[in-house]
Design a protein around this motif. Structure first.
Motif, PDB file in Angstrom:
ATOM      1  N   UNK A  95     -19.480 -45.203 -32.438  1.00 14.84           N
ATOM      2  CA  UNK A  95     -18.141 -44.619 -32.597  1.00 14.84           C
ATOM      3  C   UNK A  95     -18.279 -43.109 -32.518  1.00 14.84           C
ATOM      4  N   UNK A  96     -18.087 -42.598 -31.299  1.00 17.03           N
ATOM      5  CA  UNK A  96     -18.201 -41.143 -31.124  1.00 17.03           C
ATOM      6  C   UNK A  96     -16.835 -40.518 -31.399  1.00 17.03           C
ATOM      7  N   UNK A  97     -16.851 -39.455 -32.203  1.00 17.25           N
ATOM      8  CA  UNK A  97     -15.590 -38.794 -32.530  1.00 17.25           C
ATOM      9  C   UNK A  97     -14.881 -39.469 -33.686  1.00 17.25           C
ATOM     10  N   UNK A 100     -11.715 -38.585 -35.672  1.00 21.62           N
ATOM     11  CA  UNK A 100     -10.361 -38.758 -35.117  1.00 21.62           C
ATOM     12  C   UNK A 100      -9.654 -39.967 -35.705  1.00 21.62           C
ATOM     13  N   UNK A 101     -10.445 -40.901 -36.273  1.00 22.83           N
ATOM     14  CA  UNK A 101      -9.829 -42.137 -36.792  1.00 22.83           C
ATOM     15  C   UNK A 101      -8.886 -41.841 -37.942  1.00 22.83           C
ATOM     16  N   UNK A 107     -11.068 -42.580 -30.112  1.00 24.44           N
ATOM     17  CA  UNK A 107     -12.515 -42.447 -30.304  1.00 24.44           C
ATOM     18  C   UNK A 107     -13.171 -43.236 -29.165  1.00 24.44           C
ATOM     19  N   UNK A 108     -14.507 -43.198 -29.118  1.00 22.70           N
ATOM     20  CA  UNK A 108     -15.177 -43.913 -28.040  1.00 22.70           C
ATOM     21  C   UNK A 108     -16.562 -44.394 -28.429  1.00 22.70           C
ATOM     22  N   UNK A 109     -17.090 -45.297 -27.638  1.00 26.00           N
ATOM     23  CA  UNK A 109     -18.499 -45.714 -27.737  1.00 26.00           C
ATOM     24  C   UNK A 109     -19.179 -45.293 -26.443  1.00 26.00           C
ATOM     25  N   UNK A 218     -11.535 -33.187 -29.300  1.00 27.64           N
ATOM     26  CA  UNK A 218     -12.469 -33.312 -30.425  1.00 27.64           C
ATOM     27  C   UNK A 218     -13.248 -34.612 -30.425  1.00 27.64           C
ATOM     28  N   UNK A 219     -13.071 -35.426 -29.386  1.00 30.63           N
ATOM     29  CA  UNK A 219     -13.881 -36.648 -29.226  1.00 30.63           C
ATOM     30  C   UNK A 219     -14.358 -36.679 -27.774  1.00 30.63           C
TER      31      UNK A 219
END
Ligand code: P6P
Length: 315
Positions: A95-97, A100-101, A107-109, A218-219
């Motif tokens: 879970x990058x970023x 932001x959650x 967010x991303x992988x 930011x992500x």
């Protein structure tokens, strides 16, 4: 094309078949098509990609309810790990970023797949300390209004959109190509005071010239995805706090560099191509300049200029 009585255009027979066929291209089917093979290696890679797809579905399901579940916000999960599966090593940032959650933003992988070399008896994963050209596949999942998986096994970059009603990633765009030049520059300008003068020179240039627009989410995955589709450059320079930059080479910059080069763009540390960097440790960081060829070259030109004329010119 047949004009229906209601005035709505309908797909002809051929277009309907093509549309149906396109709608049925799932991730695992596409991987096998890309490999043109049913060898053991091909089956392994297809199975690995299917497992990545399943993990993405499970994460997407959990994130869709993040606001309703205990401790789902600021989702941490296992951070930045690598694991061995059969003949392959999978490196991923699950879970990058993640910050932001807390504000319901994307967010991303990010994942990278390499052939396992040697038996890793000491568990040091030393075979991973090699340049990024050793990657055989890479990709990311973007958890946004829709969940998208973008990947490459070295034959172009392809995107899939999760259809929740089918529980399948369905092919949405094949052979994505980034424009050679784009208007977007994506950087955290709040760190301007921490950068080397060359990056400041670049920012002063885009501030003083027409045709540029700033976007920063930011992500990394969301910022990268925007640039992949619209053109431009993302940069995370070295800072006073993190002289080598913040982003990790093996499971952030190198997989995205693999994708970007497959899409006709570039990725650089400012000094050398990201894919040429040989890490000395698993969690190595590097500065990152990634995006359209011409935009990356422009940033590099300021770095080269400063290396030739290091004196600080009056602003
Ligand atoms: P900053 C998120 O924490 C992350 O690792 C990347 O996803 C993102 O691009 C970067 O850090 C943002 O860092 O210093 O701008 O907040």
């Amino acid at each position: 094309m047949v004009n229906a009585p209601t005035g709505e255009a309908r797909l002809g027979q051929t277009e309907q078949v093509q549309a149906l066929d396109r709608d049925c291209t799932t991730l695992s089917r596409h991987v096998l098509q890309q490999l043109h093979s049913f060898s053991a290696d091909a089956q392994d890679l297809s199975a690995l990609m299917s497992r990545i797809g399943l993990a993405a579905k499970l994460i997407a399901r959990r994130l869709s309810r993040a606001g309703l579940m205990e401790d789902a916000l600021g989702f941490t999960g296992a951070v930045n790990v690598q694991g061995e599966i059969g003949r392959y090593s999978l490196l991923y940032d699950p879970i990058d970023g993640s910050s932001n959650l807390d504000i319901n933003l994307n967010v991303g992988s990010i994942f990278s797949i390499r052939k396992q070399e040697g038996d890793d008896e000491d568990g040091s994963a030393a075979d991973l300390l090699q340049h990024g050209h050793k990657q055989i596949a890479a990709g990311y999942v973007l958890y946004g209004p829709s969940t998208m998986l973008v990947y490459s096994i070295g034959q172009g970059v392809h995107s899939f959109t999760l259809d929740p009603s089918l529980g399948e990633f369905i092919l949405s765009t094949e052979n994505i190509k980034i424009p050679d030049n784009g208007p977007i520059y994506s950087v955290n300008e709040g760190s301007f005071w921490q950068w080397e003068e060359s990056y400041r020179d670049y920012i002063r240039y885009v501030h003083r010239n027409q045709g540029y627009t700033a976007r920063y989410g930011g992500a990394l995955v969301g910022d990268f995805h925007r640039i992949l589709f619209q053109g431009g450059v993302f940069l995370y320079p070295g800072t006073v706090k993190n002289p080598d930059g913040k982003l990790r080479l093996l499971y952030e910059s190198a997989p995205l560099a693999f994708l970007m080069e497959q899409a006709g763009g570039r990725a650089s540390t400012g000094i050398q191509d990201i894919l040429d960097v040989v890490p000395t440790k698993i969690h190595e960081r590097t500065p990152l300049i990634i995006g359209s060829k011409e935009n990356v070259a422009l940033v590099e030109s300021f770095i080269k200029e400063r290396s030739r004329n290091p004196i600080t010119l009056s602003e």
